[in-house]
Design a protein around this motif. Structure first.
Motif, PDB file in Angstrom:
ATOM      1  N   TYR A 147      -9.740  21.354  -0.770  1.00 30.74           N
ATOM      2  CA  TYR A 147      -9.776  21.480  -2.127  1.00 30.74           C
ATOM      3  C   TYR A 147     -10.385  22.987  -2.806  1.00 30.74           C
ATOM      4  O   TYR A 147     -11.277  23.227  -2.205  1.00 30.74           O
ATOM      5  CB  TYR A 147     -10.399  20.291  -2.729  1.00 30.74           C
ATOM      6  N   SER A 148      -9.795  23.370  -3.686  1.00 30.01           N
ATOM      7  CA  SER A 148     -10.115  24.604  -4.483  1.00 30.01           C
ATOM      8  C   SER A 148     -11.716  24.632  -4.536  1.00 30.01           C
ATOM      9  O   SER A 148     -12.198  23.994  -5.103  1.00 30.01           O
ATOM     10  CB  SER A 148      -9.368  24.970  -5.664  1.00 30.01           C
ATOM     11  N   GLU A 149     -12.207  25.732  -3.932  1.00 24.89           N
ATOM     12  CA  GLU A 149     -13.671  25.834  -3.945  1.00 24.89           C
ATOM     13  C   GLU A 149     -14.272  25.828  -5.586  1.00 24.89           C
ATOM     14  O   GLU A 149     -15.367  25.362  -5.605  1.00 24.89           O
ATOM     15  CB  GLU A 149     -14.176  27.163  -3.415  1.00 24.89           C
ATOM     16  N   ASN A 150     -13.441  26.287  -6.401  1.00 22.45           N
ATOM     17  CA  ASN A 150     -13.969  26.485  -7.654  1.00 22.45           C
ATOM     18  C   ASN A 150     -13.670  25.066  -8.667  1.00 22.45           C
ATOM     19  O   ASN A 150     -13.825  25.001  -9.878  1.00 22.45           O
ATOM     20  CB  ASN A 150     -13.319  27.680  -8.525  1.00 22.45           C
ATOM     21  N   THR A 197       0.869  -1.206   0.156  1.00 18.78           N
ATOM     22  CA  THR A 197      -0.089   0.016  -0.144  1.00 18.78           C
ATOM     23  C   THR A 197       0.934   1.346   0.089  1.00 18.78           C
ATOM     24  O   THR A 197       1.806   1.413   0.752  1.00 18.78           O
ATOM     25  CB  THR A 197      -0.927   0.167   1.244  1.00 18.78           C
ATOM     26  N   ARG A 198       0.548   2.277  -0.816  1.00 17.40           N
ATOM     27  CA  ARG A 198       1.257   3.388  -0.802  1.00 17.40           C
ATOM     28  C   ARG A 198       0.197   4.590  -1.009  1.00 17.40           C
ATOM     29  O   ARG A 198      -0.645   4.375  -1.660  1.00 17.40           O
ATOM     30  CB  ARG A 198       2.366   3.428  -1.820  1.00 17.40           C
ATOM     31  N   PRO A 199       0.689   5.862  -0.637  1.00 26.67           N
ATOM     32  CA  PRO A 199      -0.170   7.079  -0.985  1.00 26.67           C
ATOM     33  C   PRO A 199      -0.412   7.290  -2.371  1.00 26.67           C
ATOM     34  O   PRO A 199       0.762   7.151  -2.958  1.00 26.67           O
ATOM     35  CB  PRO A 199       0.575   7.932  -0.030  1.00 26.67           C
ATOM     36  N   GLY A 200      -1.360   7.914  -2.714  1.00 30.59           N
ATOM     37  CA  GLY A 200      -1.577   8.465  -4.208  1.00 30.59           C
ATOM     38  C   GLY A 200      -0.342   9.505  -4.150  1.00 30.59           C
ATOM     39  O   GLY A 200      -0.250  10.188  -3.513  1.00 30.59           O
ATOM     40  N   THR A 201      -0.019   9.605  -5.423  1.00 31.33           N
ATOM     41  CA  THR A 201       0.891  10.666  -5.886  1.00 31.33           C
ATOM     42  C   THR A 201       0.703  11.556  -7.040  1.00 31.33           C
ATOM     43  O   THR A 201       1.282  12.452  -7.472  1.00 31.33           O
ATOM     44  CB  THR A 201       2.293  10.112  -6.164  1.00 31.33           C
ATOM     45  N   SER A 202      -0.656  11.362  -7.260  1.00 30.86           N
ATOM     46  CA  SER A 202      -1.197  12.606  -8.371  1.00 30.86           C
ATOM     47  C   SER A 202      -1.212  13.880  -8.136  1.00 30.86           C
ATOM     48  O   SER A 202      -1.837  14.118  -6.755  1.00 30.86           O
ATOM     49  CB  SER A 202      -2.281  11.995  -9.115  1.00 30.86           C
ATOM     50  N   SER A 203      -0.637  14.772  -8.794  1.00 31.90           N
ATOM     51  CA  SER A 203      -0.786  16.345  -8.497  1.00 31.90           C
ATOM     52  C   SER A 203      -1.822  17.125  -9.507  1.00 31.90           C
ATOM     53  O   SER A 203      -1.855  18.228  -9.063  1.00 31.90           O
ATOM     54  CB  SER A 203       0.553  16.866  -8.616  1.00 31.90           C
ATOM     55  N   GLU A 204      -2.534  16.190 -10.158  1.00 29.14           N
ATOM     56  CA  GLU A 204      -3.496  17.142 -10.861  1.00 29.14           C
ATOM     57  C   GLU A 204      -4.767  17.592 -10.151  1.00 29.14           C
ATOM     58  O   GLU A 204      -4.938  16.934  -9.006  1.00 29.14           O
ATOM     59  CB  GLU A 204      -4.217  15.997 -11.991  1.00 29.14           C
ATOM     60  N   VAL A 252      -8.492  12.307  -4.622  1.00 28.86           N
ATOM     61  CA  VAL A 252      -7.967  12.916  -5.916  1.00 28.86           C
ATOM     62  C   VAL A 252      -6.613  12.237  -6.281  1.00 28.86           C
ATOM     63  O   VAL A 252      -6.117  11.970  -7.342  1.00 28.86           O
ATOM     64  CB  VAL A 252      -8.309  14.377  -6.372  1.00 28.86           C
ATOM     65  N   ARG A 253      -5.871  12.307  -5.268  1.00 33.82           N
ATOM     66  CA  ARG A 253      -4.424  11.877  -5.349  1.00 33.82           C
ATOM     67  C   ARG A 253      -4.185  10.443  -5.762  1.00 33.82           C
ATOM     68  O   ARG A 253      -3.194  10.263  -6.457  1.00 33.82           O
ATOM     69  CB  ARG A 253      -3.584  12.237  -4.023  1.00 33.82           C
ATOM     70  N   GLY A 254      -5.340  10.005  -5.620  1.00 30.66           N
ATOM     71  CA  GLY A 254      -5.282   8.224  -6.066  1.00 30.66           C
ATOM     72  C   GLY A 254      -5.400   8.071  -7.490  1.00 30.66           C
ATOM     73  O   GLY A 254      -5.095   7.190  -7.937  1.00 30.66           O
ATOM     74  N   PHE A 255      -5.683   9.331  -8.261  1.00 31.16           N
ATOM     75  CA  PHE A 255      -5.961   9.002  -9.818  1.00 31.16           C
ATOM     76  C   PHE A 255      -4.741   9.046 -10.663  1.00 31.16           C
ATOM     77  O   PHE A 255      -4.423  10.162 -11.235  1.00 31.16           O
ATOM     78  CB  PHE A 255      -7.176   9.877 -10.404  1.00 31.16           C
ATOM     79  N   GLU A 256      -3.905   8.217 -10.552  1.00 30.42           N
ATOM     80  CA  GLU A 256      -2.532   8.381 -11.224  1.00 30.42           C
ATOM     81  C   GLU A 256      -2.869   7.792 -12.715  1.00 30.42           C
ATOM     82  O   GLU A 256      -4.007   7.352 -12.878  1.00 30.42           O
ATOM     83  CB  GLU A 256      -1.561   7.300 -10.566  1.00 30.42           C
ATOM     84  N   ILE A 299     -14.124  13.629 -12.289  1.00 33.21           N
ATOM     85  CA  ILE A 299     -14.303  12.715 -11.266  1.00 33.21           C
ATOM     86  C   ILE A 299     -15.615  12.920 -10.728  1.00 33.21           C
ATOM     87  O   ILE A 299     -16.026  13.869 -10.064  1.00 33.21           O
ATOM     88  CB  ILE A 299     -12.981  13.169 -10.345  1.00 33.21           C
ATOM     89  N   ILE A 300     -16.143  11.571 -10.433  1.00 32.80           N
ATOM     90  CA  ILE A 300     -17.384  11.586  -9.545  1.00 32.80           C
ATOM     91  C   ILE A 300     -16.891  10.905  -8.127  1.00 32.80           C
ATOM     92  O   ILE A 300     -16.382   9.837  -8.247  1.00 32.80           O
ATOM     93  CB  ILE A 300     -18.477  10.511 -10.338  1.00 32.80           C
ATOM     94  N   LEU A 301     -17.178  11.416  -7.174  1.00 34.46           N
ATOM     95  CA  LEU A 301     -16.926  11.131  -5.993  1.00 34.46           C
ATOM     96  C   LEU A 301     -18.053  10.931  -5.099  1.00 34.46           C
ATOM     97  O   LEU A 301     -18.952  11.865  -4.621  1.00 34.46           O
ATOM     98  CB  LEU A 301     -16.260  12.417  -4.896  1.00 34.46           C
TER      99      LEU A 301
END
Length: 369
Positions: free
Chosen positions: A65-68, A29-36, A146-150, A127-129
């Protein structure tokens, strides 16, 4: 008796092998690294949730997370208790909140999947959450998921532990969730996820559309989370990921009484009828071992040999489960109730031996009134 003992020992060996495999898998197991920073649509399905929807919305408003970059859509599935009025009050003060009202459901279609589909159609996010109206996402929830979406990740499954309150039922439910979470996270890491929770689930909207929405599964009452996971895993070049970071844990209250707990678990396990043969076979092996343990509990009254084997197997299983609990706590950040471990293990045998049968044969509904 000899044949029964052989099967019990064989089941113990197979169970031990499974524990070793998942113990090792959780180590990957590792943390997500996506920066998008994609636009996210948070969708909450609610039916008669007046008492809880306000706290849920308040926790989602306060995100880092950014409001916009995100919106929230509440899909109100025929509520009659004032849920709409609570949501409307939030909409007056929060422009990023939208609402969809469901007044009727097509015949033969899962009411929850119909509600979610309507909200997803309206969603603007890449992304649907998903979460439920009785859940409490932390302020880091959206950014963490969101970081999980590599690259190549089509779905991210989070963890949804139960809040701690006094009582034996709550203790057992939280104990059972340890194995639930370990199985979900470990199987996803191994590339063939068994299940996910709609209390914290994220997926790419374009993949959902590519699959034709819930497709053939829309007629199945439950499984808006697990069956979607299975279908996304079958798409070439896409995989699922698990988000174990405690900053993304979404908490909720455990069922408060035994009747509600059984109804919930029967509904969850009813989805197993639609798993692929491989997962059904694995499930039968796990549940079969617990059935043998339950049978040996009664047979040991008539055989000292069965009594000795049962004690040995039960203690060995408790040791294996203790090691797995430690690993799950260390990797997934879940609490282990060490003082109640053995008593909860006894009840877990009964639970694992009986619940699959109820899930397969007892009629279920999403919300019973």
């Amino acid at each position: 008796m000899e044949i029964f003992i052989i099967f019990l020992i064989a089941g113990c060996i197979a169970y031990t092998a499974g524990v070793i495999i998942f113990f090792a898998a959780l180590g990957r197991t590792r943390p997500g690294t996506s920066s998008e920073k994609p636009f996210v649509s948070v969708i909450i399905a609610a039916r008669d949730e007046r008492e809880s929807i306000g706290a849920c919305l308040a926790s989602i408003i306060d995100q880092d997370y950014s409001e916009n970059c995100y919106e929230v859509i509440v899909v109100d599935d025929r509520s009659t208790d004032g849920t709409k009025e609570v949501v409307d009050r939030f909409r007056e003060a929060w422009s990023s909140l939208d609402a969809v009202r469901i007044d009727s459901v097509p015949e033969g279609v899962s009411s929850k999947k119909h509600a979610l589909s309507r909200a997803i159609e309206r969603a603007k996010g890449e992304i649907i959450l998903q979460t439920d109206a009785d859940c409490f996402p932390p302020c880091t929830w959206i950014s963490g998921m969101v970081r999980g979406f590599e690259n190549g990740v089509g779905l991210v499954a989070g963890l949804a532990p139960y809040l701690k309150v006094p009582g034996a039922l709550n203790s057992f439910v939280r104990h059972e969730y340890l194995w639930n979470a370990a199985l979900s996270a470990g199987s996803i890491i191994l590339g063939n996820g068994t299940h996910a929770s709609g209390r914290t689930l994220a997926f790419r909207k374009d993949i959902f559309k590519r699959l034709g929405g819930y497709g053939y599964t829309e007629k199945i009452l439950s499984g808006d989370d697990t069956l979607l996971l299975h279908r996304i895993q079958q798409i070439p070049d896409y995989r699922a990921a698990t988000m174990s970071d405690t900053s993304t844990h979404v908490y909720t209250y455990a069922p408060g009484d035994f009747r509600t707990f059984i109804r919930q678990r029967v509904r969850h396990m009813s989805t197993g009828k639609f798993f692929d043969p491989y997962l059904i076979a694995v499930g039968c092996a796990i549940y079969g071992f617990h059935i043998l343990l339950l049978m040996s509990f009664f047979l040991m009254c008539f055989s000292l040999k069965v009594f000795g084997v049962f004690i040995a197997v039960f203690l060995w299983k408790a040791i294996m489960d203790g090691l797995m609990a430690w690993r799950t706590s260390a990797v997934l950040g879940l609490e282990v109730q060490w003082r109640r471990l053995l008593i909860n293990e006894v009840f877990l045998i009964l639970y694992m031996a009986v619940m699959p049968f109820l899930g397969f044969f007892v009629p279920v509904s999403w919300k019973e009134k």
